[in-house]
Design a protein around this motif. Structure first.
Motif, short mmCIF file in Angstrom:
data_model
loop_
_atom_site.label_atom_id
_atom_site.label_comp_id
_atom_site.label_asym_id
_atom_site.label_seq_id
_atom_site.Cartn_x
_atom_site.Cartn_y
_atom_site.Cartn_z
N PRO A 78 0.81 -1.22 0.00
CA PRO A 78 0.00 0.00 0.00
C PRO A 78 0.85 1.27 0.00
CG PRO A 78 -0.85 -1.56 1.60
CD PRO A 78 0.42 -2.14 1.08
N ASP A 79 2.05 1.23 0.66
CA ASP A 79 2.88 2.44 0.70
C ASP A 79 3.69 2.62 -0.58
OD1 ASP A 79 4.66 0.41 0.92
OD2 ASP A 79 5.63 1.13 2.76
N GLY A 80 3.50 1.76 -1.55
CA GLY A 80 4.19 1.92 -2.83
C GLY A 80 5.45 1.10 -2.94
N ALA A 81 5.96 0.59 -1.81
CA ALA A 81 7.18 -0.22 -1.87
C ALA A 81 6.91 -1.49 -2.68
CB ALA A 81 7.63 -0.58 -0.47
N ILE A 82 7.94 -1.90 -3.40
CA ILE A 82 7.76 -3.08 -4.26
C ILE A 82 8.49 -4.27 -3.65
CG2 ILE A 82 7.95 -3.94 -6.61
CD1 ILE A 82 8.61 -0.89 -7.28
N GLN A 83 7.72 -5.34 -3.48
CA GLN A 83 8.32 -6.56 -2.95
C GLN A 83 8.64 -7.46 -4.15
OE1 GLN A 83 8.10 -8.05 0.55
NE2 GLN A 83 9.23 -9.77 -0.33
N PRO A 142 19.33 -3.32 -9.82
CA PRO A 142 19.65 -2.35 -10.87
C PRO A 142 20.66 -1.33 -10.32
CG PRO A 142 17.28 -2.67 -10.72
CD PRO A 142 17.89 -3.39 -9.56
N PRO A 143 21.65 -0.95 -11.14
CA PRO A 143 22.67 -0.01 -10.64
C PRO A 143 22.04 1.25 -10.05
CG PRO A 143 23.29 -0.86 -12.80
CD PRO A 143 21.92 -1.38 -12.52
N GLY A 144 22.52 1.65 -8.88
CA GLY A 144 22.02 2.87 -8.25
C GLY A 144 20.79 2.66 -7.39
N VAL A 145 20.15 1.46 -7.47
CA VAL A 145 18.95 1.20 -6.67
C VAL A 145 19.35 0.37 -5.45
CG1 VAL A 145 16.69 0.09 -6.62
CG2 VAL A 145 17.48 1.25 -8.71
N PHE A 186 12.07 -2.98 -2.79
CA PHE A 186 12.63 -1.81 -3.47
C PHE A 186 11.73 -0.60 -3.22
CE2 PHE A 186 14.56 -5.06 -6.34
CZ PHE A 186 15.88 -4.70 -6.13
N PRO A 187 12.31 0.60 -3.24
CA PRO A 187 11.46 1.79 -3.16
C PRO A 187 10.59 1.91 -4.42
CG PRO A 187 13.76 2.39 -3.55
CD PRO A 187 13.73 0.91 -3.29
N ALA A 188 9.45 2.61 -4.27
CA ALA A 188 8.49 2.73 -5.38
C ALA A 188 9.15 3.28 -6.65
CB ALA A 188 7.33 3.63 -4.96
N ALA A 189 10.14 4.18 -6.46
CA ALA A 189 10.78 4.82 -7.61
C ALA A 189 11.49 3.83 -8.52
CB ALA A 189 11.77 5.88 -7.12
N ALA A 190 11.75 2.62 -8.00
CA ALA A 190 12.50 1.66 -8.80
C ALA A 190 11.61 0.83 -9.72
CB ALA A 190 13.28 0.74 -7.87
N ARG A 219 12.51 -0.07 -13.21
CA ARG A 219 13.85 -0.60 -13.47
C ARG A 219 14.02 -2.06 -13.07
NH1 ARG A 219 18.43 3.07 -11.69
NH2 ARG A 219 19.46 1.53 -13.01
N LEU A 220 12.90 -2.71 -12.71
CA LEU A 220 13.03 -4.09 -12.22
C LEU A 220 13.57 -5.03 -13.29
CD1 LEU A 220 9.82 -4.38 -10.01
CD2 LEU A 220 12.13 -3.71 -9.37
N GLY A 221 13.39 -4.66 -14.54
CA GLY A 221 13.92 -5.49 -15.63
C GLY A 221 15.44 -5.54 -15.66
N GLU A 222 16.08 -4.62 -14.88
CA GLU A 222 17.55 -4.61 -14.85
C GLU A 222 18.12 -5.53 -13.78
OE1 GLU A 222 19.27 -0.58 -14.94
OE2 GLU A 222 17.28 0.10 -15.56
N ILE A 223 17.23 -6.22 -13.03
CA ILE A 223 17.73 -7.16 -12.03
C ILE A 223 18.46 -8.30 -12.75
CG2 ILE A 223 17.04 -8.91 -10.31
CD1 ILE A 223 14.67 -7.09 -9.61
N ARG A 224 19.62 -8.68 -12.22
CA ARG A 224 20.38 -9.80 -12.81
C ARG A 224 20.68 -10.82 -11.72
NH1 ARG A 224 18.82 -7.68 -16.49
NH2 ARG A 224 19.83 -6.83 -18.35
N VAL A 225 20.86 -12.05 -12.18
CA VAL A 225 21.29 -13.11 -11.28
C VAL A 225 22.61 -13.64 -11.80
CG1 VAL A 225 20.82 -15.51 -10.63
CG2 VAL A 225 19.04 -13.78 -10.40
N GLY A 226 23.55 -13.84 -10.91
CA GLY A 226 24.85 -14.39 -11.32
C GLY A 226 25.06 -15.75 -10.68
N ALA A 227 25.79 -16.60 -11.35
CA ALA A 227 26.18 -17.89 -10.77
C ALA A 227 27.68 -18.05 -10.97
CB ALA A 227 25.42 -19.02 -11.44
N VAL A 228 28.39 -18.23 -9.86
CA VAL A 228 29.84 -18.43 -9.95
C VAL A 228 30.14 -19.90 -9.73
CG1 VAL A 228 32.09 -17.81 -8.98
CG2 VAL A 228 30.25 -16.11 -9.04
#
Ligand SMILES: [Zn+2]
Length: 779
Positions: A658-663, A682-685, A719-723, A726-735
């Motif tokens: 409700p407060d706009g935060a994104i889970q 995402p960079p900067g978020v 994530f804050p609502a402003a993000a 940009r959720l499409g910029e989330i990446r997953v890495g596997a080492v």
């Protein structure tokens, strides 16, 4: 199962027949090392081999009578933004009191090594001590055997251990056993917090001891760490022992059971068992804030200086040295006038500068002539002999030049003149050490005190007394500085070889100059006491012959030493060059790249063995626009790679509060256990919260989970609502520690030369998680 039962029977048989039943058995310990680092082999956290090692250890500890449990936990170190799935082994036998004394070592290894020294050695010694302690009819304290997992992933096992309620409630003091090599010595190199009483127990332990608190000062400036740091951070006092000889094998495929010396096993075993027994006799409930200074005397005795005593000792040394300085200056002035005093200082300064320049010049010449940056790596002794001979030749040339000068230009040649200069130099070093490296200050204050006493007590005019005094000083500085200096040089070469930097030219010249500053003055003083003035008086024929022969002999020796260094192989099979290799695949754009790097120039890979082609010197990030870091070494090369299937699949879905935060829930699925998973925002978020701790690195938030189990792992992030956009910029890495085309247990491709090189390898796959249908907004 047979693999487990056989060593069990072996241990049972060996413990029955290996000499005195109450004494530490090297053979029993070696059986454990062979099982862990030989039969099982490399056992990184999360691997199947890691599980087999754990089963073996649990069986052994139960057989010795311990109650054993496994602490399975998601360990976290928020300060580093890392997590790991760990399995610690916690084994206990009761004592007269509930308070426990601990034996700790880590049973995981790096993926690139069988880990015989690091740390099958520590585990094996802990097991053998555990067997003996459990068999004692009387124990004041309970014994806790703590075999941690994932030490190599950032001390993660220890991070979980300090959250175990029983461990934290009962563990009063412990001994940590680890290694940075495969050979003795095994010094006590780290203590605390509040080590006064603990070090006392170590010093009272009956057996031979090795250790010096100066190592504490060195270790805290090195880029390496052990489980000890985590427990120290949690306030649990302990003593940290490590095998430090033959560091060439550390973290490499060469760290095999046959490389591990019996000397290392025996020395660690004796130190651990005798210290554990001494601790059991002590009152473990006591605490002190005191940090004591300690050191061994030729490995036979250990001295502990309480902090108050140690400072008083330094003050006494400084006061007496000042008195001695006045006295020696007077004697020097009596022999050569005030100008003589001045000339002596000028000559001494010139001498030190000239010797320093000669050592530096010789090192540069060797590097230049050999066309490698570390020509001494595999044969450091030849290099040190060369440096020491360079020092002798320079001093000899200086003395000869002095002989040819008119009398009024020379330094005063009297033992007191040597001591006058030495006192100024040592005083400055002792005061500096007291301020900056207090745990090491004894290395200067002890020689200073002895020198001060000798110069105050001995009649200055009596040359034979001066000579005898100089011999006493030589004995003390030699005993304090030569064995430790040798060990430090032995330790330093492989240690620098592991760092991704060119070893600075001045490191070894500076070390030799420092040791010389402590040992050489006494040699000069003895020499001057033996040769009374006037120096230009005719020498006896025998002495003259010796004198004539000395310079050419030194020059011949210097040439031979240089030739030996010139001909030495820089790297060998046993002492290989340490290089790094990484494969980076960006599954979003379908690009991949190979990178190899090291501290010596040249690509040096087998280009005929199916290697990638198109290598160029590396600059900037491995793939433009992709969040992967370049290897940090000074010489790096890249070639385009072929994209390989990713070892993970990832999806994400989001819901808005409700407060706009994104889970956001990111789910990563893999069929392989033991990967390190990276979650990159995402960079900067920067998330407002997350189920795994993360950290901003190079402008972007990342959370990492090492030793991830097979199956699906979910990271929940807010994530804050402003993000939202940009959720499409989330990446997953596997080492992964293996490489595409990799073979054998190292999973390294055959085109990576391994005759004189070892590789630290990783594959990084970056995938774009697939968005699942958006959930309705949260209410
Ligand atoms: Zn280790």
């Amino acid at each position: 199962m047979r693999a487990l039962i056989l060593p069990l029977i072996w241990t049972a048989l060996l413990s029955g027949c290996a000499g005195r039943p109450n004494a530490f058995s090297d053979q029993n310990a070696r059986t454990h090392v062979n099982q862990l680092a030989g039969a099982i082999g490399s056992r990184p956290a999360g691997s199947d081999a890691n599980r087999r090692a754990r089963e073996y250890l649990i069986d052994q500890l139960r057989f010795f009578g311990y109650t054993v449990r496994v602490q399975e936990a998601q360990a976290q170190r928020p300060e580093l933004g890392i997590s790991a799935h760990v399995f610690n082994i916690i084994a206990i036998v009761p004592g007269a009191r509930p308070d426990a004394l601990g034996l700790m070592a880590h049973y995981d290894s790096r993926a690139t090594t069988p880990g015989a020294g690091d740390d099958a050695l520590g585990v094996a010694v802990a097991l053998e001590c555990a067997r003996l302690l459990a068999a004692r009819p009387v124990r004041q304290h309970a014994v806790m055997v703590l075999l941690t997992d994932a030490e190599e992933e950032g001390l993660m096992g220890a991070a979980a251990l300090v959250r175990d309620p029983e461990v934290m409630a009962r563990l009063r003091a412990y001994i940590n056993l680890d290694a940075v090599g495969a050979d003795a010595p095994v010094p006590l190199f780290q203590t605390g917090p509040g080590n006064g009483w603990l070090v006392g127990a170590w010093a009272r332990a009956g057996a031979a001891r090795r250790g010096g608190s100066y190592q504490v000062e060195i270790y805290k400036r090195l880029p390496s760490d052990t489980d000890f740091s985590v427990l120290a951070g949690a306030g649990v006092p302990g003593l940290n022992f490590a095998a430090v000889g033959d560091g060439y094998a550390y973290h490499t495929p060469r760290d095999t059971p046959d490389r591990l010396t019996t000397r290392a096993i025996a020395e660690m075993g004796t130190a651990a068992l005798s210290t554990a027994e001494s601790l059991d006799r002590a009152d473990l409930a006591q605490r002190s804030q005191q940090q004591a200074v300690y050191f061994d005397v030729a490995g036979a005795r250990a001295l502990v200086l309480r902090p108050s005593f140690s400072s008083a000792f330094s003050v006494l040394a400084i006061v007496l040295a000042t008195i001695a300085l006045v006295r020696t200056t007077r004697v020097t002035a009596a022999a050569g006038g005030l100008s003589g005093v001045l000339r002596t200082f000028v000559w001494a300064l010139a001498g030190v500068l000239l010797v320093g320049a000669a050592l530096l010049g010789m090192t540069a010449l060797l590097r230049e002539a050999r066309e490698v940056y570390h020509p001494w790596y595999a044969h450091p002794w030849r290099f040190w002999v060369l440096l020491v001979l360079t020092l002798f030749v320079t001093v000899e040339i200086l003395l000869r030049a002095g002989d040819r000068l008119p009398r009024g230009w020379r330094a005063v040649r009297h033992p007191s003149a040597v001591w006058m200069v030495t006192l100024v130099c040592w005083l400055a070093m002792a005061v500096g050490a007291e301020g900056f490296v207090p745990a090491a200050a004894y290395l200067w204050s002890v020689p200073l005190l002895v020198l001060a006493l000798v110069t105050i007590v001995a009649p200055s005019a009596d040359r034979s007394a001066a000579g005898a005094g100089a011999l006493i000083v030589l004995a003390v500085t030699g005993a304090l500085w030569l064995p430790e200096g040798r060990e430090m040089l032995r330790f330093g070469v492989p240690m620098f070889g592991r760092l991704p930097i060119l070893t600075p030219l001045a490191v070894y010249p500076a070390a030799v100059l420092l040791i010389a500053a402590m040992v050489a003055p006494a040699v000069l003083a003895v020499d001057m006491a033996m040769k009374p003035p006037p120096r230009d008086a005719p020498l006896t024929p025998g002495r003259r012959r010796l004198r004539i022969l000395l310079t050419p002999a030194l020059l011949v020796a210097l040439s031979v030493a240089f030739a030996a260094c010139y001909l030495a192989e820089a790297y060998t099979y046993d002492r290989p060059l340490q290089r790094a290799v990484q494969y980076v695949a960006d599954h979003g754009t379908g690009r991949a790249v190979w990178e190899v790097a090291g501290v010596e120039p040249g690509l040096d890979v087998d280009l005929t063995g199916g290697a990638p082609s198109g290598w160029v010197p590396a600059t900037g990030p491995p793939l433009s626009g992709v969040r992967a870091t370049a290897l940090p070494h000074p010489f790096a090369f890249r070639a385009p790679g072929v994209i390989q299937p990713a070892p993970v699949e990832a999806t994400w879905r989001s819901a808005t509060a409700p407060d706009g935060a994104i889970q956001v829930d990111v789910a990563v699925t893999t069929s392989r256990s033991g990967l390190t998973l990276l979650f990159l925002a995402p960079p900067g978020v920067v998330p407002a919260g997350s189920s795994l701790p993360g950290l901003v690195r190079e402008g972007a938030w990342v959370a990492s989970l090492a030793a991830a189990p097979a199956g699906t792992t979910v990271l929940s992030v807010t994530f804050p609502a402003a993000a939202a956009a940009r959720l499409g910029e989330i990446r997953v890495g596997a080492v992964d520690r293996g490489l595409p085309g990799g073979e054998g247990w190292l999973r390294q491709p055959p085109w990576l030369a391994s005759a004189r090189t070892v590789w630290h390898a990783r594959s990084l796959h970056l995938v774009v998680p697939v968005a699942e249908a958006r959930e309705p907004a949260l209410r």
